[in-house]
Enzyme design. Structure first.
Site, short mmCIF file in Angstrom:
data_model
loop_
_atom_site.label_atom_id
_atom_site.label_comp_id
_atom_site.label_asym_id
_atom_site.label_seq_id
_atom_site.Cartn_x
_atom_site.Cartn_y
_atom_site.Cartn_z
CE LYS A 101 -0.96 -0.15 4.92
NZ LYS A 101 0.25 0.54 5.33
NE ARG B 165 -1.41 0.14 11.25
CZ ARG B 165 -0.36 0.63 10.60
NH1 ARG B 165 -0.48 1.64 9.79
NH2 ARG B 165 0.83 0.10 10.77
NE ARG C 211 9.02 -4.00 4.89
CZ ARG C 211 7.85 -3.38 5.07
NH1 ARG C 211 7.05 -3.16 4.05
NH2 ARG C 211 7.49 -3.00 6.26
NE ARG D 97 9.93 -0.88 9.42
CZ ARG D 97 8.80 -0.53 8.80
NH1 ARG D 97 8.85 0.06 7.62
NH2 ARG D 97 7.63 -0.77 9.33
NE ARG E 116 4.39 -4.15 11.53
CZ ARG E 116 5.22 -4.02 10.51
NH1 ARG E 116 6.25 -4.83 10.37
NH2 ARG E 116 5.02 -3.08 9.60
P1 AMP Z 1 3.70 1.19 9.01
O1 AMP Z 1 4.94 1.73 8.40
O2 AMP Z 1 2.45 1.83 8.49
O3 AMP Z 1 3.65 -0.33 8.99
O4 AMP Z 1 3.76 1.61 10.56
C1 AMP Z 1 4.78 1.17 11.40
C2 AMP Z 1 4.33 1.21 12.84
O5 AMP Z 1 3.98 2.55 13.21
C3 AMP Z 1 3.09 0.39 13.16
O6 AMP Z 1 3.35 -0.98 13.37
C4 AMP Z 1 2.59 1.08 14.42
O7 AMP Z 1 3.38 0.75 15.54
C5 AMP Z 1 2.86 2.54 14.11
N1 AMP Z 1 1.72 3.19 13.43
C6 AMP Z 1 1.64 3.64 12.14
N2 AMP Z 1 0.44 4.17 11.88
C7 AMP Z 1 -0.28 4.05 13.04
C8 AMP Z 1 -1.60 4.40 13.41
N3 AMP Z 1 -2.47 4.96 12.55
N4 AMP Z 1 -1.99 4.12 14.67
C9 AMP Z 1 -1.17 3.56 15.57
N5 AMP Z 1 0.09 3.19 15.27
C10 AMP Z 1 0.54 3.43 14.02
#
Ligand code: AMP
Length: 207
Positions: free
Chosen positions: A13, A85, A119, A153, A164
């Protein structure tokens, strides 16, 4: 036009949000990137959640998002990537922004696990590689550009990945019902270009 891109981690995405935002002149707002760009005390605070694969608290992410939304760039609209989320975040967003379409990018958990565990990133160049899919580094876990060793990461390691995925199904998937009249699903297990073209077509027909 304001869009939300939803998909399990590794669905692509973020990649699609970048491509479509460039194509349509929309601002791409990734809450994951906003958190990773945080500095000082805030960074320390958010890292403790991110590294374990947990969501950061709703109040905190909302505050960070609102601040970003205030820095307007252009009037074409935005793509939200990684937000909302959960249902609480979706309801909070209802109060601050009109959403036109929600694009769901679907892949299986098996594919997500494979993509995420593959990754590896370069700290120096900021390039994200994937040792199972693409772009694959030419030498094993070494950056093609600067020859530095690649790193994974913390939240792309096996335990946080599984957590996740679980959180995605339990907390994020219900937002699809919340937006049900606006959701269009696309198959994410295809070539990047093919998916991009399909999303563009969907958006063209939506206008
Ligand atoms: P992503 O890069 O979108 O996978 O985000 C990495 C991490 O950031 C997630 O696993 C969460 O810990 C945190 N995160 C990102 N967006 C949100 C959100 N909308 N609400 C809460 N945590 C978030």
């Amino acid at each position: 036009m304001n869009l939300i891109f939803v998909g399990v981690q590794g669905s692509g995405k973020g990649t699609q949000a970048k491509l479509i935002s460039n194509e349509l002149g929309l601002a791409h707002i990734s809450t994951g990137d906003l958190l990773r760009d945080a500095k000082g005390e805030l960074r320390k605070r958010v890292d403790s959640y991110i590294e374990k694969g947990n969501l950061v608290p709703d109040a905190l992410i909302l505050e960070i998002l609102k601040e970003r939304l205030n820095k307007k760039e252009g009037d074409n609209g935005i793509i939200l990537d990684g937000f909302p989320r959960n249902l609480e975040q979706a309801r909070a967003l209802d109060k601050i922004m009109e959403v036109d379409k929600v694009i769901e990018i679907k892949i299986s958990d098996k594919e997500a696990l494979k993509r995420l565990s593959g990754r590896w990133n370069c700290r120096k160049c900021g390039i994200a590689y994937n040792i199972f899919t693409s772009p694959k580094p030419k030498k094993d876990r070494i950056c093609d550009i600067c020859d530095s060793p690649l790193y994974q990461r913390e939240d792309d390691k096996p335990f946080p990945i599984k957590k996740r995925l679980k959180i995605y199904h339990k907390e994020t998937e219900p937002i699809l019902e919340h937006y049900k009249d606006k959701v269009v699903s696309v198959d994410g297990e295809r070539a990047i270009e093919e998916i991009k073209e399909e999303i563009l077509k969907i958006l063209e027909n939506a206008n």
